[in-house]
Design a protein around this motif. Structure first.
Motif, mmCIF file in Angstrom:
data_model
loop_
_atom_site.group_PDB
_atom_site.id
_atom_site.type_symbol
_atom_site.label_atom_id
_atom_site.label_comp_id
_atom_site.label_asym_id
_atom_site.label_seq_id
_atom_site.Cartn_x
_atom_site.Cartn_y
_atom_site.Cartn_z
ATOM 1 N N PHE A 41 0.187 -17.018 7.635
ATOM 2 C CA PHE A 41 1.319 -16.798 6.730
ATOM 3 C C PHE A 41 2.619 -17.268 7.376
ATOM 4 C CE2 PHE A 41 4.676 -14.076 4.980
ATOM 5 C CZ PHE A 41 4.549 -14.394 3.642
ATOM 6 N N LEU A 42 2.807 -16.998 8.660
ATOM 7 C CA LEU A 42 4.013 -17.423 9.375
ATOM 8 C C LEU A 42 4.080 -18.951 9.462
ATOM 9 C CD1 LEU A 42 6.517 -16.649 11.067
ATOM 10 C CD2 LEU A 42 5.002 -16.661 13.057
ATOM 11 N N GLU A 64 2.665 -21.110 7.482
ATOM 12 C CA GLU A 64 2.906 -21.661 6.154
ATOM 13 C C GLU A 64 4.379 -21.488 5.765
ATOM 14 O OE1 GLU A 64 1.459 -21.014 1.537
ATOM 15 O OE2 GLU A 64 0.339 -20.098 3.177
ATOM 16 N N TRP A 65 4.965 -20.395 6.157
ATOM 17 C CA TRP A 65 6.367 -20.129 5.848
ATOM 18 C C TRP A 65 7.299 -21.082 6.627
ATOM 19 C CZ3 TRP A 65 10.365 -17.742 8.863
ATOM 20 C CH2 TRP A 65 11.496 -17.420 8.142
#
Length: 47
Positions: free
Chosen positions: A41-42, A44-45
């Motif tokens: 998630f990090l 991708e962010w």
């Protein structure tokens, strides 16, 4: 009657071992999967 008691005890022991093993598998999946999900998630962010 003793045979039935022994059979019930054996079935109970098998089910307890299966549940015990599954709980360790689920805990391991959470311990490994949650940080990997957060890292993905990090990343991708950031991109």
């Amino acid at each position: 009657m003793k045979f039935v008691d022994d059979l019930a005890g054996a079935i109970y022991d098998i089910l307890i071992w299966i549940l015990w093993g599954f709980s360790y598998l689920a805990a391991g999946a959470l311990i490994v999967g949650a940080p990997l999900y957060l890292i993905a998630f990090l990343l991708e962010w950031l991109s």
